[in-house]
Each structure stands twice: as structure tokens, then as C-alpha cells.
Design a protein around this motif. Structure first.
Motif, PDB file in Angstrom:
ATOM      1  N   ARG A  27      25.260 -37.734  11.844  1.00 55.90           N
ATOM      2  CA  ARG A  27      26.023 -38.205  10.540  1.00 55.90           C
ATOM      3  C   ARG A  27      25.193 -39.418  10.437  1.00 55.90           C
ATOM      4  O   ARG A  27      25.491 -40.481  11.045  1.00 55.90           O
ATOM      5  N   LEU A  28      24.488 -39.642   9.265  1.00 53.48           N
ATOM      6  CA  LEU A  28      23.355 -40.656   9.059  1.00 53.48           C
ATOM      7  C   LEU A  28      23.757 -41.356   7.683  1.00 53.48           C
ATOM      8  O   LEU A  28      24.181 -40.634   6.650  1.00 53.48           O
ATOM      9  N   ARG A  29      23.593 -42.535   7.606  1.00 49.80           N
ATOM     10  CA  ARG A  29      23.912 -43.168   6.512  1.00 49.80           C
ATOM     11  C   ARG A  29      22.311 -43.562   6.156  1.00 49.80           C
ATOM     12  O   ARG A  29      21.477 -44.268   6.558  1.00 49.80           O
ATOM     13  N   THR A  30      22.045 -42.820   5.000  1.00 53.64           N
ATOM     14  CA  THR A  30      20.574 -43.238   4.252  1.00 53.64           C
ATOM     15  C   THR A  30      20.910 -43.997   2.845  1.00 53.64           C
ATOM     16  O   THR A  30      21.859 -44.296   2.599  1.00 53.64           O
ATOM     17  N   GLY A  31      19.569 -44.027   2.167  1.00 53.82           N
ATOM     18  CA  GLY A  31      19.916 -44.678   0.909  1.00 53.82           C
ATOM     19  C   GLY A  31      20.449 -44.055  -0.076  1.00 53.82           C
ATOM     20  O   GLY A  31      21.002 -44.450  -1.200  1.00 53.82           O
ATOM     21  N   ALA A  32      20.523 -42.631   0.180  1.00 57.52           N
ATOM     22  CA  ALA A  32      21.339 -41.917  -0.956  1.00 57.52           C
ATOM     23  C   ALA A  32      22.824 -41.453  -0.603  1.00 57.52           C
ATOM     24  O   ALA A  32      23.556 -40.860  -1.296  1.00 57.52           O
ATOM     25  N   GLY A  33      23.187 -41.845   0.619  1.00 58.92           N
ATOM     26  CA  GLY A  33      24.341 -41.807   1.165  1.00 58.92           C
ATOM     27  C   GLY A  33      24.472 -41.449   2.513  1.00 58.92           C
ATOM     28  O   GLY A  33      23.696 -41.489   3.126  1.00 58.92           O
ATOM     29  N   ILE A  34      25.883 -41.015   2.775  1.00 63.68           N
ATOM     30  CA  ILE A  34      26.094 -40.457   4.205  1.00 63.68           C
ATOM     31  C   ILE A  34      26.035 -39.101   4.290  1.00 63.68           C
ATOM     32  O   ILE A  34      26.776 -38.170   3.572  1.00 63.68           O
ATOM     33  N   PHE A  35      25.371 -38.376   5.210  1.00 65.07           N
ATOM     34  CA  PHE A  35      25.087 -36.910   5.336  1.00 65.07           C
ATOM     35  C   PHE A  35      25.173 -36.680   6.613  1.00 65.07           C
ATOM     36  O   PHE A  35      24.776 -37.214   7.560  1.00 65.07           O
ATOM     37  N   ASP A  36      25.287 -35.288   7.114  1.00 69.02           N
ATOM     38  CA  ASP A  36      25.229 -34.509   8.166  1.00 69.02           C
ATOM     39  C   ASP A  36      23.806 -33.830   8.221  1.00 69.02           C
ATOM     40  O   ASP A  36      23.460 -33.218   7.264  1.00 69.02           O
ATOM     41  N   TYR A  37      23.131 -34.007   9.465  1.00 66.16           N
ATOM     42  CA  TYR A  37      21.844 -33.429   9.499  1.00 66.16           C
ATOM     43  C   TYR A  37      21.816 -32.798  10.763  1.00 66.16           C
ATOM     44  O   TYR A  37      22.661 -32.873  11.741  1.00 66.16           O
ATOM     45  N   TRP A  38      21.075 -31.586  10.721  1.00 62.44           N
ATOM     46  CA  TRP A  38      20.942 -30.803  12.120  1.00 62.44           C
ATOM     47  C   TRP A  38      19.541 -30.664  12.522  1.00 62.44           C
ATOM     48  O   TRP A  38      18.656 -30.466  11.504  1.00 62.44           O
ATOM     49  N   GLY A  39      19.389 -31.000  13.954  1.00 65.46           N
ATOM     50  CA  GLY A  39      18.083 -30.259  14.429  1.00 65.46           C
ATOM     51  C   GLY A  39      17.806 -28.857  14.574  1.00 65.46           C
ATOM     52  O   GLY A  39      18.819 -28.150  14.303  1.00 65.46           O
ATOM     53  N   GLN A  40      16.573 -28.567  14.926  1.00 59.26           N
ATOM     54  CA  GLN A  40      16.175 -27.301  15.236  1.00 59.26           C
ATOM     55  C   GLN A  40      16.956 -26.692  16.382  1.00 59.26           C
ATOM     56  O   GLN A  40      17.310 -27.729  17.296  1.00 59.26           O
ATOM     57  N   GLY A  41      17.340 -25.511  16.758  1.00 59.76           N
ATOM     58  CA  GLY A  41      17.715 -25.422  18.024  1.00 59.76           C
ATOM     59  C   GLY A  41      16.730 -25.472  19.076  1.00 59.76           C
ATOM     60  O   GLY A  41      15.493 -25.252  18.822  1.00 59.76           O
ATOM     61  N   THR A  42      17.187 -25.552  20.351  1.00 56.62           N
ATOM     62  CA  THR A  42      16.415 -25.672  21.561  1.00 56.62           C
ATOM     63  C   THR A  42      17.229 -24.791  22.632  1.00 56.62           C
ATOM     64  O   THR A  42      18.248 -24.834  22.783  1.00 56.62           O
ATOM     65  N   LEU A  43      16.465 -23.896  23.077  1.00 57.21           N
ATOM     66  CA  LEU A  43      16.937 -22.665  23.811  1.00 57.21           C
ATOM     67  C   LEU A  43      16.973 -23.268  25.213  1.00 57.21           C
ATOM     68  O   LEU A  43      16.001 -23.726  25.929  1.00 57.21           O
ATOM     69  N   VAL A  44      18.282 -22.934  25.705  1.00 58.23           N
ATOM     70  CA  VAL A  44      18.405 -22.998  27.402  1.00 58.23           C
ATOM     71  C   VAL A  44      18.886 -21.839  27.873  1.00 58.23           C
ATOM     72  O   VAL A  44      19.747 -21.091  27.360  1.00 58.23           O
ATOM     73  N   THR A  45      18.336 -21.382  28.877  1.00 59.96           N
ATOM     74  CA  THR A  45      18.427 -20.155  29.597  1.00 59.96           C
ATOM     75  C   THR A  45      18.857 -20.458  31.186  1.00 59.96           C
ATOM     76  O   THR A  45      18.008 -21.073  31.645  1.00 59.96           O
ATOM     77  N   VAL A  46      19.901 -20.097  31.682  1.00 61.95           N
ATOM     78  CA  VAL A  46      20.459 -20.210  32.878  1.00 61.95           C
ATOM     79  C   VAL A  46      20.489 -18.841  33.424  1.00 61.95           C
ATOM     80  O   VAL A  46      21.458 -17.892  32.992  1.00 61.95           O
TER      81      VAL A  46
END
Length: 118
Positions: free
Chosen positions: A97-116
Motif C-alpha cells: 500500500r503506497l502513497r504516491t503523488g496521486a494518492g494511496i493505492f494497493d500495488y501487486w507484484g508479479q507472481g514468483t513460483l515456489v515449488t516444494v
């Protein structure tokens, strides 16, 4: 502004992995960060979060095995995963959850795969 995740891979049960997620772009502040995961055929679920003050929260399934932390100087969140189990296999997504010049927004990264798996 974007989030860039890394660190996924394949590991045997009992092994460890460390995920990283860096905020790229101009921001005013980070109000909180977290990791979520989504296994095939399942809904995305919360893994761990860390607030601006450093308070942490974990899913019961990972308590005592996973540790979330941040490097505030580098706008990066980490997820140290120890004692991994096959049921930890999933795509892991970072969230911020980031505060930028445009306001506060939720951002998501691309998925990173974990295999066990053995």
C-alpha cells in the motif's frame, strides 16, 4: 510505480527460500507490505503482512516457519521461508500500500513460483 518480486524456485521439503520484492518508482511512503500466495485451483490467501510501524501478522499455517521483514532504505520486503512443506507450493505475490503523488493505492507484484517437492 511497480513491484518486482524475485527469489522463487524449487526446493525439497525442509528446505528454505528467501523471496524479495522491491518497489520501483517514485513514492512518498510505504504504508504496509505483505505476501500472498495462490496454489493451483485455490483462492489467493494471505501469508504475512508487515505494517509501517513494523508490526507483523502471519497465517497460522506459516507461523514459526516464515519471517517477513523490510529494508526501508531500499523499499524492499522479504519473506524468509524455512522448513518448507509441499503444501507451501504456490505462486507468491507481494503487495504494497503506497502513497504516491496521486494518492494511496494497493500495488501487486508479479507472481514468483515456489515449488516444494522431493
Amino acid at each position: 510505480v511497480q513491484l518486482q518480486a524475485s527469489g522463487g524456485g524449487s526446493v525439497q521439503p525442509g528446505g528454505s527460500l528467501r523471496l524479495s520484492c522491491v518497489v520501483i518508482g517514485r513514492i512518498f511512503s510505504i504504508n504496509g507490505m505483505g505476501w500472498y500466495r495462490q496454489a493451483p485451483g485455490k483462492q489467493r490467501e494471505l501469508v504475512a503482512t508487515i505494517s509501517q510501524s513494523g508490526a507483523t501478522n502471519y497465517a497460522d499455517s506459516v507461523k514459526g516457519r516464515f519471517t517477513i521483514s523490510t529494508d526501508n532504505a531500499k523499499n524492499t520486503v522479504f519473506l524468509q521461508m524455512d522448513s518448507l512443506k509441499p503444501e507451501d507450493t504456490a505462486a507468491y505475490y507481494c503487495n504494497a500500500r503506497l502513497r504516491t503523488g496521486a494518492g494511496i493505492f494497493d500495488y501487486w507484484g508479479q507472481g514468483t513460483l515456489v515449488t516444494v517437492s522431493s
